[in-house]
Design a protein around this motif. Structure first.
Motif, PDB file in Angstrom:
ATOM      1  N   SER A 623       1.017  -1.282  -0.143  1.00 48.53           N
ATOM      2  CA  SER A 623      -0.156  -0.112  -0.145  1.00 48.53           C
ATOM      3  C   SER A 623       0.602   1.175  -0.152  1.00 48.53           C
ATOM      4  N   ASP A 625       0.526   3.774   1.950  1.00 47.54           N
ATOM      5  CA  ASP A 625       0.941   4.062   3.396  1.00 47.54           C
ATOM      6  C   ASP A 625       2.093   3.372   3.822  1.00 47.54           C
ATOM      7  N   MET A 626       2.360   2.113   3.381  1.00 48.89           N
ATOM      8  CA  MET A 626       3.419   1.261   3.799  1.00 48.89           C
ATOM      9  C   MET A 626       4.714   1.769   3.046  1.00 48.89           C
ATOM     10  N   LEU A 657       0.215  -2.305   9.970  1.00 45.42           N
ATOM     11  CA  LEU A 657      -0.290  -2.271   8.964  1.00 45.42           C
ATOM     12  C   LEU A 657      -0.341  -3.618   8.059  1.00 45.42           C
ATOM     13  N   SER A 658       0.926  -4.284   8.310  1.00 45.98           N
ATOM     14  CA  SER A 658       1.096  -5.508   7.773  1.00 45.98           C
ATOM     15  C   SER A 658       0.123  -6.563   8.536  1.00 45.98           C
ATOM     16  N   GLU A 660      -2.843  -6.075  10.155  1.00 47.82           N
ATOM     17  CA  GLU A 660      -4.392  -5.619   9.785  1.00 47.82           C
ATOM     18  C   GLU A 660      -4.596  -5.177   8.427  1.00 47.82           C
ATOM     19  N   HIS A 661      -3.795  -4.973   7.646  1.00 43.41           N
ATOM     20  CA  HIS A 661      -4.090  -4.443   6.333  1.00 43.41           C
ATOM     21  C   HIS A 661      -3.675  -5.062   5.053  1.00 43.41           C
ATOM     22  N   MET A 662      -2.684  -5.941   5.388  1.00 36.46           N
ATOM     23  CA  MET A 662      -2.081  -6.801   4.049  1.00 36.46           C
ATOM     24  C   MET A 662      -3.170  -8.136   4.083  1.00 36.46           C
ATOM     25  N   GLY A 663      -3.604  -8.525   2.762  1.00 34.33           N
ATOM     26  CA  GLY A 663      -4.386  -9.579   2.642  1.00 34.33           C
ATOM     27  C   GLY A 663      -3.522 -10.772   2.895  1.00 34.33           C
ATOM     28  N   TRP A 668       2.376 -12.286   1.910  1.00 35.44           N
ATOM     29  CA  TRP A 668       2.330 -11.703   3.531  1.00 35.44           C
ATOM     30  C   TRP A 668       2.695 -12.962   4.204  1.00 35.44           C
TER      31      TRP A 668
END
Length: 824
Positions: A623, A625-626, A657-658, A660-663, A668
């Motif tokens: 993302s 943001d990342m 982020l990794s 809670e937001h990475m699929g 991952w």
């Protein structure tokens, strides 16, 4: 007394005032001034609605949108990326005027295809004297190994870019052709996204044509040339240090292409495969952004480290499509501009709809004489791209602006090697409005237009492209292709535009849960991104404990010298800094500074740089943001302890982020696996230093700090600190996310979820190592956990990491010879 209400803001009045003020200061030849196109007024009304009377505000707003999209570029020789400079004022072109450009670009694309097919085929154009042989064979862009090879699908060109200049009276002329690896289509798309987010109502007001149909047609065109009905298509990139890598990553994500580098590919038995975590997968087409001379070290430059040995063999038998065909860039040489008008008449039976700027190739005696006589009224440039010795500064120059010494040097070299030079007419460009501070200023611009071959074999032209705007007010195109800003180009008309998008329709029922192929290189990167981030966080934790609790000669000891010495050993043992000369506060602070900032050691700064490099090379999977957090500057305006805390909080944000937001994709899983392996290794070292028999209260407290487990311990044990309970919490408690047991359990889960090559149900080496690690921990108690046991656990973790690398990261050529690899 009643107060008078403030007058309502009138966007139309502000727009009219801006236009009038701008045109009053602008000379003839501007696209806005003198135009009766109402679309300009509508566009400025949209600007006024967003900016009120503050143009600088709307400029900053579009820049923020560009940054959110992740736009950027790199100047060759610079380490850091620059933000992409997009202007809030788009260039507007009426659809009727655009139709003439489309007609000219299509004709030019067909002409270049015919010329390239002849140069690499029968060679009649050279035989008949229509093209000088030296113009072809003397060009570094002509690739002799491609002569006689029929390209898959029968076409050499699939995607081209053409730079156009608009004269003061409105005529368009071709300034340059880009055929080798045309760049900029992604930036055109990103410009459109940034401007549309800023001027949301413009699309509906003036019916702006969309880019999505163009990209869909290009993707379908490449697929139609492949032999398989459901082909796998990749975008071949030179890597993250390429100036336009962010654009390439954005295009790969938008078009659903696999972003690959040369190391990701292997050519076997005239087929091309991508190395993935599931084995070798066949790839059918490559939209290449790699210099064609670097594509295959067996066919072209044997020193290439970014090519694919055997790629051209697979291309020769038609098993892989390369867009564009290697060698097509021969027509990119400026010298060819002198011959295209005549070739159009001979091959197409008509004149060029979009004429070139007048060009004279000095490789012919009469043309050389003409250039020498009219030197003061010409631009002098390289005929083929590589810069000849006579050009001062290695750039195209205006002959009339050379001093006596430069002029003599140029003429002397033109006499020695006339074939290296071209003379071109000086073009005056139209200007367009640009926001500078809080005013509109006129600046000259060029337009880059893109053409792609569609599924029918014809040409589709992107409606717009992007404009490149010069910094200087001089409208002469003395340095073609350079500029300070870029602008969206909006093609508008009376007809309503259908909301076409490559995104699925809102009522689509098609569902896909498979995230696609994961190349081994990407898996490797994500694994090490996890390890680097965890390593940096552990190092910062040790630095913070040392600085926050270290001994002080004046104030007494917060931690014993023995404990501080162990912390120093932990930091220095990891290669972050050399051992300090003493444990005094000043020496420890200097030691911490090296461990945080000195890139000559494996410091926090070094770890940040390595992680940032992986992030920059993984834009298509991370993302914005990342990437932004990974690329954030190193804090410098705080005390050492505060800076360590700020950096550690950034690491925590990235971890959040990794988590809670990475699929939960294979990428991952490798990222999390790297984190777990690195955290487990850090815990074994900390336990060996601070948790063994004879540990002091300071040692045990430090161990809890390093494991971020102080609160957990105090909630359970109210009577004070003891070694065995501390060791149990940090090493063996499966409910503590920092414990060794927790890491072993997560490692086992990740390995179970990754693909295996064998179908016999037996564990592969990496899975066996994971099970052995969990079994060793299960057989251990806190009271019996000794240094030898911890050393054995650390060795098991290293073996596990090595087995993961050998199985999934496909190091070298060994995996290509291994049995069981699937070829799909």
């Amino acid at each position: 007394m009643a107060t008078q209400a403030a007058p309502l803001f009138d966007a139309a009045t502000h727009a009219r005032r801006w236009i009038d003020d701008y045109c009053a200061r602008t000379t003839t030849g501007d696209v806005l001034c003198g135009s009766d196109d109402p679309a300009w007024a509508a566009m400025f009304e949209e600007l006024a609605t967003v900016a009120s009377d503050d143009l600088d505000h709307v400029r900053e707003r579009v820049r923020r949108h560009a940054a959110d999209i992740g736009m950027g570029f790199r100047i060759i020789g610079e380490a850091d990326e620059r933000p992409w400079p997009v202007s809030p004022v788009p260039l507007l072109i009426d659809a009727r005027e655009w139709d003439g450009i489309v007609r000219g670009v299509t004709q030019r694309a067909e002409l270049m295809e015919a010329v390239i097919a002849d140069l690499y085929g029968p060679g009649r154009l050279v035989e008949r004297g229509l093209i000088p042989a030296a113009l072809v064979t003397g060009s570094p862009y002509f690739l002799r190994p491609m002569v006689g090879l029929e390209p898959p699908g029968g076409k050499h060109l699939h995607f081209i870019a053409i730079d156009l200049g608009r004269g003061p009276t409105g005529e368009w002329r071709v300034l340059a052709d880009h055929l080798r690896a045309p760049a900029g289509a992604g930036y055109a798309l990103e410009n459109r996204l940034a401007v549309s987010r800023t001027l949301g109502g413009l699309q509906g007001r003036i019916n702006v044509q969309r880019h999505a149909p163009f990209f869909a047609a290009f993707r379908a065109g490449i697929a139609a040339m492949c032999r398989r009905t459901d082909p796998r298509i990749g975008l071949l990139t030179p890597g993250r240090f390429n100036p336009s890598y962010p654009e390439q990553a954005h295009l790969a994500r938008y078009l659903g292409l696999l972003l690959v580098e040369g190391a990701d590919l292997a050519a076997l038995e005239n087929q091309v495969y991508v190395r993935t975590i599931g084995g070798l997968k066949r790839i059918d087409a490559l939209w290449r952004r790699v210099d064609p001379r670097m594509l295959d070290p067996l066919a072209f430059d044997s020193h290439s480290q970014i090519g694919v040995p055997g790629l051209i063999d697979a291309y020769a038998v038609g098993n892989v499509v390369l867009s564009n065909a290697p060698g097509a860039g021969v027509l990119e040489a400026p010298a060819f501009g002198a011959f295209l008008p005549q070739l159009a008449t001979r091959l197409l039976g008509e004149s060029l709809h979009l004429p070139n700027i007048a060009t004279w190739w000095c490789g012919q005696p009469s043309e050389l004489t003409r250039v020498e006589e009219d030197l003061d009224r010409m631009l002098i440039g390289s005929a083929f791209g590589p810069v000849p010795l006579g050009l001062p500064g290695g750039r195209t120059v205006h002959g009339g602006e050379l001093d006596a010494g430069q002029r003599a040097q140029l003429l002397a070299d033109m006499t020695r090697r006339p074939q290296d030079y071209v003379g071109q007419e000086i073009v005056r460009l139209s200007t367009m409005p640009v926001v500078i501070e809080d005013t509109l200023e006129p600046r000259p611009f060029t337009l880059r237009v893109f053409a792609a071959r569609d599924a029918s074999g014809g040409w589709t032209i992107m409606p717009g492209g992007f404009a490149r705007i010069g910094e200087a007010t001089d409208p002469r195109a003395s340095v073609l292709g350079e500029g300070t800003w870029s602008a969206d180009v909006c093609i508008h008309g009376a007809e309503t535009v259908e909301p076409v998008s490559l995104l699925p329709a809102p009522d689509s029922h098609h569902i896909r849960r498979n995230p696609g192929t994961l190349p081994s290189r990407v898996a490797d990167n994500f694994y090490w991104l996890g390890r680097y981030l965890e390593r940096g966080e552990a190092l910062l934790a040790a630095i913070r404990v040392m600085l926050g609790n270290s001994i002080d000669a004046d104030a007494g000891a917060a931690l014993s010298a023995g404990t501080v010495g162990k912390l120093v050993g932990l930091i220095a043992g990891g290669g972050a800094a050399p051992h300090p000369t003493s444990l005094k506060r000043g020496d420890l602070t200097a030691f911490a500074k090296v461990a945080m900032e000195d890139e000559g050691w494996h410091s926090v700064a070094t770890i940040n740089r390595l992680a940032r490099g992986i992030g920059e090379g993984s834009r298509d999977r991370l993302s914005a943001d990342m990437v932004r957090l990974l690329d954030a500057p190193f804090p410098t305006n705080r005390g050492m302890l505060d800076r360590a805390g700020a950096l550690q909080r950034r690491y925590v944000a990235i971890a959040g982020l990794s988590a809670e937001h990475m699929g939960r994709t294979a990428a991952w899983r490798f990222h999390d696996l790297g984190r777990r392996v690195e955290r487990a290794m850090a815990m074994t070292r900390a336990l060996r230093l601070f948790g063994m028999p004879g540990a002091t209260a300071d040692d045990l407290s430090t161990l809890l700090d390093l494991a971020d487990s102080q609160i957990s311990y105090r909630q359970r044990y109210l009577t004070g600190i003891a070694r065995v309970p501390v060791v149990d919490l940090v090493a063996l408690d499966p409910g503590n996310p920092r414990s060794l047991a927790y890491q072993a359990e997560r490692i086992g889960e990740r390995l179970r979820d990754l693909p295996v090559l064998s179908d016999d149900g037996m564990p592969e080496p990496q899975q066996a190592h994971g099970r052995a690690l969990a079994a060793a921990l299960a057989m251990t108690t806190a009271a019996t956990l000794e240094p030898d046991v911890l050393g054995d656990l650390e060795r098991r973790l290293a073996q596990l990491s090595e087995s993961v690398a050998r199985r999934y990261f496909l190091q070298g050529a060994e995996p290509l010879r291994a049995g069981g690899l699937t070829l799909a």
